[in-house]
Structures are given as structure tokens and as C-alpha cells.
Design an enzyme around this catalytic site. Sequence first.
Site, mmCIF file in Angstrom:
data_model
loop_
_atom_site.group_PDB
_atom_site.id
_atom_site.type_symbol
_atom_site.label_atom_id
_atom_site.label_comp_id
_atom_site.label_asym_id
_atom_site.label_seq_id
_atom_site.Cartn_x
_atom_site.Cartn_y
_atom_site.Cartn_z
ATOM 1 N N PHE A 88 52.624 56.320 2.713
ATOM 2 C CA PHE A 88 51.680 57.370 2.350
ATOM 3 C C PHE A 88 50.341 57.058 3.010
ATOM 4 O O PHE A 88 50.015 55.889 3.228
ATOM 5 C CB PHE A 88 51.504 57.445 0.816
ATOM 6 C CG PHE A 88 52.471 58.397 0.181
ATOM 7 C CD1 PHE A 88 53.822 58.082 0.115
ATOM 8 C CD2 PHE A 88 52.047 59.602 -0.353
ATOM 9 C CE1 PHE A 88 54.727 58.956 -0.460
ATOM 10 C CE2 PHE A 88 52.934 60.489 -0.940
ATOM 11 C CZ PHE A 88 54.283 60.169 -0.995
ATOM 12 N N LYS A 108 52.758 50.633 11.978
ATOM 13 C CA LYS A 108 53.584 49.953 10.967
ATOM 14 C C LYS A 108 55.080 50.055 11.278
ATOM 15 O O LYS A 108 55.898 49.581 10.487
ATOM 16 C CB LYS A 108 53.274 50.519 9.573
ATOM 17 C CG LYS A 108 51.792 50.337 9.198
ATOM 18 C CD LYS A 108 51.510 50.644 7.754
ATOM 19 C CE LYS A 108 50.019 50.607 7.459
ATOM 20 N NZ LYS A 108 49.673 50.082 6.157
ATOM 21 N N LYS A 166 49.034 55.177 11.900
ATOM 22 C CA LYS A 166 49.665 54.252 10.925
ATOM 23 C C LYS A 166 51.182 54.249 11.099
ATOM 24 O O LYS A 166 51.831 53.216 10.987
ATOM 25 C CB LYS A 166 49.331 54.673 9.486
ATOM 26 C CG LYS A 166 47.897 54.364 9.091
ATOM 27 C CD LYS A 166 47.582 54.863 7.687
ATOM 28 C CE LYS A 166 46.088 54.922 7.464
ATOM 29 N NZ LYS A 166 45.714 55.528 6.198
ATOM 30 N N ASN A 206 41.461 50.745 -7.437
ATOM 31 C CA ASN A 206 41.138 52.075 -6.908
ATOM 32 C C ASN A 206 41.587 53.129 -7.925
ATOM 33 O O ASN A 206 42.091 52.795 -8.987
ATOM 34 C CB ASN A 206 41.800 52.280 -5.537
ATOM 35 C CG ASN A 206 43.301 52.092 -5.626
ATOM 36 O OD1 ASN A 206 43.990 52.842 -6.309
ATOM 37 N ND2 ASN A 206 43.810 51.063 -4.952
ATOM 38 N N ASP A 222 43.469 46.706 0.196
ATOM 39 C CA ASP A 222 43.490 46.076 1.524
ATOM 40 C C ASP A 222 42.771 44.723 1.502
ATOM 41 O O ASP A 222 42.968 43.910 2.397
ATOM 42 C CB ASP A 222 42.822 46.998 2.546
ATOM 43 C CG ASP A 222 43.682 48.231 2.823
ATOM 44 O OD1 ASP A 222 44.919 48.083 2.855
ATOM 45 O OD2 ASP A 222 43.122 49.339 2.963
ATOM 46 N N LYS A 230 34.382 33.029 -16.170
ATOM 47 C CA LYS A 230 33.658 34.273 -15.935
ATOM 48 C C LYS A 230 32.421 34.019 -15.046
ATOM 49 O O LYS A 230 31.703 33.024 -15.279
ATOM 50 C CB LYS A 230 33.220 34.830 -17.296
ATOM 51 C CG LYS A 230 32.538 36.155 -17.224
ATOM 52 C CD LYS A 230 32.113 36.605 -18.608
ATOM 53 C CE LYS A 230 31.143 37.760 -18.480
ATOM 54 N NZ LYS A 230 30.454 38.039 -19.715
HETATM 55 N N1 CTP Z 1 50.110 49.566 2.239
HETATM 56 C C1 CTP Z 1 50.826 48.402 2.078
HETATM 57 N N2 CTP Z 1 50.171 47.223 1.953
HETATM 58 C C2 CTP Z 1 48.835 47.162 2.020
HETATM 59 C C3 CTP Z 1 48.093 48.340 2.184
HETATM 60 C C4 CTP Z 1 48.771 49.544 2.297
HETATM 61 O O1 CTP Z 1 52.042 48.465 2.027
HETATM 62 N N3 CTP Z 1 48.232 45.984 1.886
HETATM 63 C C5 CTP Z 1 50.858 50.828 2.387
HETATM 64 C C6 CTP Z 1 50.568 51.841 1.310
HETATM 65 O O2 CTP Z 1 51.463 51.730 0.220
HETATM 66 C C7 CTP Z 1 50.752 53.160 2.054
HETATM 67 C C8 CTP Z 1 50.320 52.825 3.459
HETATM 68 O O3 CTP Z 1 50.466 51.417 3.581
HETATM 69 O O4 CTP Z 1 52.095 53.550 2.090
HETATM 70 C C9 CTP Z 1 48.908 53.159 3.694
HETATM 71 O O5 CTP Z 1 48.557 52.650 4.931
HETATM 72 P P1 CTP Z 1 47.165 51.923 5.195
HETATM 73 O O6 CTP Z 1 46.950 51.842 6.662
HETATM 74 O O7 CTP Z 1 47.062 50.664 4.503
HETATM 75 O O8 CTP Z 1 46.256 52.970 4.577
HETATM 76 P P2 CTP Z 1 44.910 52.702 4.045
HETATM 77 O O9 CTP Z 1 44.889 51.585 3.065
HETATM 78 O O10 CTP Z 1 44.459 54.027 3.551
HETATM 79 O O11 CTP Z 1 44.238 52.211 5.395
HETATM 80 P P3 CTP Z 1 42.780 52.484 5.854
HETATM 81 O O12 CTP Z 1 41.994 51.881 4.783
HETATM 82 O O13 CTP Z 1 42.700 51.784 7.135
HETATM 83 O O14 CTP Z 1 42.707 53.963 5.977
#
Ligand code: CTP
Length: 394
Positions: free
Chosen positions: A323, A341, A337, A209, A278, A288
Amino acid sequence: MLKGKTVLLGVTGSIAAYKIAGLASMLVKQGAKVHVLMTENATNFINPITFESLTGNKCLVDTFDRNFEFSVEHVALAKQADVVMVAPASANVIGKIAHGIADDMLTTTIMACRCRKIIAPAMNTNMYENPILQDNLEICRGYGMEVIDPACGYLACGDIGAGKMPEPEVLYQYILREAGYPKDLAGKKILVTAGPTREAMDPVRYITNHSTGKMGYAIARVAAYRGAQVTLVSGPVDMAPPLFADVVAVESARQMFEAVTSRSREQDIIIKAAAVADYRPASVGTEKIKKKDSDLSIALERTDDILGWLGSHRREGQFLCGFSMETQNMLENSRAKLKKKHIDMIVANNLKVEGAGFGTDTNLVTIITEKMEKELPMMSKEEVADSLLSEICG
Ligand code: CTP
């Protein structure tokens, strides 16, 4: 952070002396009152007028200059100083400081200073490695002075090795850490994550990303300036590692999970600023993936939710902050969230607002806890980091 602070810069006779003009300018721009003291030899490398123009203060060279404001100038300056840095510090001046010889304006003032002294040696490698010099540095450390390791590189004498003065930006950070922040996080262990993760598809390609890591690096820097013992778990970013943190470099979400969870128990505070993927490709080819005429679909599987894991395995008294980057329903989604969490705080920002989000030097965030919601004005990521840490400290 340095507004109103008095910084004394001691400049000695080394080719690196000219670089201190850049440091003096940086400090002045941050609102510090800067006074430069030079040895006689230093004036052969840079003219005192350069420093006088940059700082607005008389550059002090000779103890017996009759043309001064204060009656005993070295004592008056020493009393005002919040920090003294001797850079570049020659072997000769280091020897004098170590043994209490005060025979010019610079060494006399240093003797009279009660504040922290920082020494940045700069000289030829053989001189630097000379046991006499090393012993003198050890004596200085023993008196509570901070010695900055010189950088390695091409030296003015043509040799390659240790002895190069670190760049002004580095010296500036040492001064900032010393005089710019209260040490209210001393004794605390803080783990920060930053940057993106990379999820490999094959040996050539990966999914990632746009995160640049700037927010997480700013938090790590400011936490260290405020006295915390900082571990930074960083995804791949295009930035130099912060000076005062232990950095653990990772690539994938799996590696970040392991790096964070294996260190989580000893942490007082964990701040997860990283943009963790995610999903990752369900299988990673060892070769490859070759293109075909038809379209290609890649099966993705969920990665571990690191913050979710921390929320359900937290140590008593540990503070967890996440975040949340959103493009719609920012507050609602972020609050969800926070609950899901089981964390203490979430910092939300909207990617669609100008000046916030990936790659920018500023951010516009809302800090959310179970009991409060606080929108901060647009500010630099370092200022956001500072405000965030203040909220966490309560
Ligand atoms: N985070 C994490 N592990 C993951 C994904 C995210 O620890 N596999 C943490 C990020 O570092 C951040 C927070 O979770 O602090 C973000 O929450 P999340 O719900 O994962 O946000 P998004 O990825 O933006 O979720 P969504 O795509 O559902 O909006």
C-alpha cells in the site's frame, strides 16, 4: 453481497430470540430474502409479527397452518434457501435436528434443506456442557453443519459461563461467509498486515501514526469470506479481531518484521496494508525520560523495510501487494515503490482526498501493477478489499 440470497432463520425458545430481530433487519438491509421459522416456544419470547414486519414475509410456526401460499411450504422454502441458521438453538431442537426428528415447521424445513446449516446454541451453561448436548452437536457437525461456539458471560438464569448466543453482528458474518461470496480463494494462504506500529522511546512514550487498521482488517475479513486461510499480523488497533483469521498481535516494526518473515514462505499472497514506522528511536530508555528546561532531540534510526525484504526473498509464484499513502505525486511515487520493492502490485491512495485514508470507512484507491493502472471509484473498505482480491486473482 447477499442481494437476492434466501436466508432461513430458525428461532427457538430462548431468551436470546429477541436479538434475532436485529439480525433479520441487517440481512434485509443487505438485500437478502429472509424467512423466519419459529418453534411454538419461541413465540413466547418474541411475537412473529416483529419478524413479519421486518422481513415482509409470513413467519412460519405451525406445519399445518391452512393459510399458506405454497402447497408444501416447508419443501418450497427449503429449495429456495442459500443458507439456514438456527439461532438461538435450544437443546431440544438441537436434539431433534441431530436425530432427524421433524415434528414442526422448523425441524421439517431443516430436514428438507440441502444448503449449509449453521447452528448457534444458546442455553444455560449446565445444559450446554451436558454430554448429551455435546454429543448431539458433534452429530450435527458430522453431517456437515456448522456449530457456532456460544459466548461466555452473564446468562439470563443468573449463571455466568458458556451458553450465551453470540451477538447478531457475529451471526451475520457467518451468514455472509456462507452465502455472500464465491469461494475462489479456497486453498490459498494469505497473510495481511494492518494497523500502525508503535516505536517506544521509553517505558511511557512511543512514536506512531494515525492508521486505524480498518483497510487491512477489511481485506482479512473478505479474504476469509472468499475461502482463504488468513493470517492477520496486526499492530495495535481499536477493533475486535476478525472472526475467521488467525491473528498475530504485534507492536513495533521489528516485531512485525519477525511475525511476517517467519511466516512468509508458506503464503501464496501477502498484502501489506500496515502503516509501518520508517524510523524508531535509536535507543530506548529503560526509565522515563525526565523533562529539562532545554529542548529535546531524539535520534531516530531506520526500521527494516518488511515489504522490501519480502520482495527480495520471495518464494516462486508468491504474490506481493503493498500500500502507498501519499500527499503528493501519488502515482509517480507509488510506481517507484512498486519497482524499488520488487512487488507485483501497489494500492495507492491520497491522504488529502476526502473519504480516503486513515480512519474512514471508505477509500479511493488506484491499483497499480507493472502493466496496468486502475482507479476504483469511492467505495467502502470492504468493497475495496473485494475488488483488490479480484484483481489479484486475475
Ligand atoms: N512497509 C514495510 N516496512 C516498512 C515500511 C513500509 O513493509 N518499514 C510497507 C507498508 O506496509 C506498505 C508499503 O511498504 O505496504 C509502503 O511503502 P513505503 O515506501 O514504506 O511507504 P512510505 O512509508 O509511505 O514511504 P515514504 O515515507 O517514503 O513515502
